[in-house]
Design an enzyme around this catalytic site. Structure first.
Site, PDB file in Angstrom:
ATOM      1  N   HIS A  49      16.511  10.313 -45.029  1.00  0.00           N
ATOM      2  CA  HIS A  49      16.496  11.862 -44.618  1.00  0.00           C
ATOM      3  C   HIS A  49      16.597  12.043 -46.359  1.00  0.00           C
ATOM      4  O   HIS A  49      17.307  11.467 -47.168  1.00  0.00           O
ATOM      5  CB  HIS A  49      17.288  12.472 -43.870  1.00  0.00           C
ATOM      6  CG  HIS A  49      17.198  12.281 -42.719  1.00  0.00           C
ATOM      7  ND1 HIS A  49      18.211  12.001 -41.539  1.00  0.00           N
ATOM      8  CD2 HIS A  49      16.117  12.443 -41.831  1.00  0.00           C
ATOM      9  CE1 HIS A  49      17.555  11.637 -40.604  1.00  0.00           C
ATOM     10  NE2 HIS A  49      16.451  12.074 -40.624  1.00  0.00           N
ATOM     11  N   ASP A  52      20.123  12.252 -47.066  1.00  0.00           N
ATOM     12  CA  ASP A  52      21.127  10.885 -47.248  1.00  0.00           C
ATOM     13  C   ASP A  52      21.068  10.472 -48.501  1.00  0.00           C
ATOM     14  O   ASP A  52      21.945   9.810 -48.979  1.00  0.00           O
ATOM     15  CB  ASP A  52      20.194   9.923 -46.306  1.00  0.00           C
ATOM     16  CG  ASP A  52      20.308  10.388 -44.936  1.00  0.00           C
ATOM     17  OD1 ASP A  52      21.278  10.677 -44.196  1.00  0.00           O
ATOM     18  OD2 ASP A  52      19.122   9.832 -44.328  1.00  0.00           O
ATOM     19  N   ASP A 248      16.345  12.454 -25.124  1.00  0.00           N
ATOM     20  CA  ASP A 248      15.970  11.511 -25.845  1.00  0.00           C
ATOM     21  C   ASP A 248      16.851  10.439 -25.948  1.00  0.00           C
ATOM     22  O   ASP A 248      17.945  10.722 -26.766  1.00  0.00           O
ATOM     23  CB  ASP A 248      15.470  12.388 -27.336  1.00  0.00           C
ATOM     24  CG  ASP A 248      14.807  11.244 -28.385  1.00  0.00           C
ATOM     25  OD1 ASP A 248      14.339  10.094 -27.832  1.00  0.00           O
ATOM     26  OD2 ASP A 248      14.796  11.552 -29.244  1.00  0.00           O
TER      27      ASP A 248
END
Ligand code: GLO
Ligand code: MG
Length: 345
Positions: A49, A52, A248
């Site tokens: 990301h 990150d 999920d």
């Protein structure tokens, strides 16, 4: 062991185990410590990301963003790793609460595009051109809150502006039908590739298929991958698993649906995926019950299952398969597959 696949995962796949009903249960692993784990666990590339690589990206100047991303590239190099892909994390910012690209507020839509440009700067400084758009909040909780025609046009506008910003960037759209929203605007790979075809440079827009997301849409992940491979648009995968239609789950690859997993590998092999040089990306979560010192087993286990199934695919008796197809004896074909998978004959 077949050596022609390369593997990646995202740092978020080593997590603290928090869920919507309970707090974290494991200490945070520092980013540098996560990086040090990659090679040890048998992985060669990192999925990022943007924040990150450059934490608190919104508060930083373009110069600072570039400097920090270049520092990260050095860290990567030191560990013998590369960046596979990067993604703008729009869904955690308070401005993106009702979506970024499809927000009703034009100022938010503008912010989402500006943030995506910052992501591209980060990605390029990391030596990477592959941008993933997981369109997390680009959808609705209730249909009446947005207009699907306008939203599709806003998504297209965002894709076009991203393509304009960098001539090097290529976009892999990661479809998902729901979660965090009730309904997402790009729920399937068909939608993702159609959006790409509508864009100003269809050659630079493809897809990333996540197994759990296909299953949540009620689709067969291997057929989804076959569709993208036929269009030469399968630019990455997120392998994991999902036990039916619920939240999920991001379970270890093959752990719920071994037959699905086998068929995924069959299609990747048939579509020449290993030769394409693209990575086998994982997007898997450790069970919340897992203790900190063994909270990476889901990664190595997924890889082990993957490689064992590659072996199974490569040792499958294709003459037998052809004969069954010629005889239209699919019962015989099915029991043959099951025997091969179970090692029972
Ligand atoms: C969530 C998604 C998410 C993305 C990742 C990359 O359901 O799968 O994990 O893959 O954030 O953008
Ligand atoms: Mg994913």
């Amino acid at each position: 062991m077949p050596a022609d696949y390369r593997f990646s995962f995202g740092p978020w796949n080593i997590s603290e185990g928090g869920d919507p009903f309970g707090p974290t249960v494991r200490p945070t692993v520092a980013f540098a410590d996560k990086l040090a784990l990659y090679k040890k666990l048998g992985f060669e590339a990192v999925q990022f990301h943007d924040d990150d690589a450059v934490p608190d990206i919104e508060s930083k100047s373009p110069g600072q963003i570039e400097r920090e991303a270049k520092e990260m590239k050095k860290l990567l190099k030191g560990e013998g790793l590369v960046c596979e892909l990067f993604a703008p994390r729009l869904w955690e910012d308070p401005r993106g609460v009702d979506g970024g690209f499809t927000a009703n507020d034009p100022a938010v839509r503008k912010w989402a595009i500006e943030r995506s440009k910052k992501s591209i700067d980060v990605g390029h400084a990391l030596g990477c051109n592959l941008m993933v758009l997981w369109l997390a909040r680009e959808g609705t909780y209730i249909r009446e809150s947005k207009n699907s025609i306008d939203s599709t046009k806003h998504l297209l506008d965002a894709v076009n502006k991203i393509l304009d910003y960098s001539k090097k960037v290529i976009i892999a759209i990661e479809p998902k039908p729901n979660e965090p929203m009730d309904q997402a605007y790009i729920p399937t790979i068909g939608h993702a590739l159609a959006l790409g075809m509508m864009s100003k440079d269809p050659r630079r827009v493809g897809g990333l298929i996540e197994v759990a997301h296909s299953l949540l849409a009620g689709l067969d992940p291997s057929d989804d991958m076959g569709f993208a491979l036929a269009a030469n648009k399968l630019w990455s995968v997120h392998l994991n698993d999902q036990n039916g239609l619920k939240y999920d789950q991001d379970k270890s690859f093959g752990s719920s649906n071994l037959r699905h997993a086998w068929n995924i590998i069959r299609v990747l092999e048939a579509g020449g995926y290993p030769k394409s040089g693209r990575y086998i990306g994982l997007d898997v979560k450790a069970m919340r019950t897992q203790k900190a010192d063994v909270a990476h087993k889901h990664l190595v286990n997924s890889k082990e299952i993957f490689l064992a199934l590659v072996e199974k695919v490569r040792t499958w008796d294709t003459k037998f398969e052809k004969q069954c197809i010629a005889n239209r004896d699919y019962e015989e074909l099915e029991i043959g597959v099951m025997r091969h998978l179970m090692g029972s004959r």
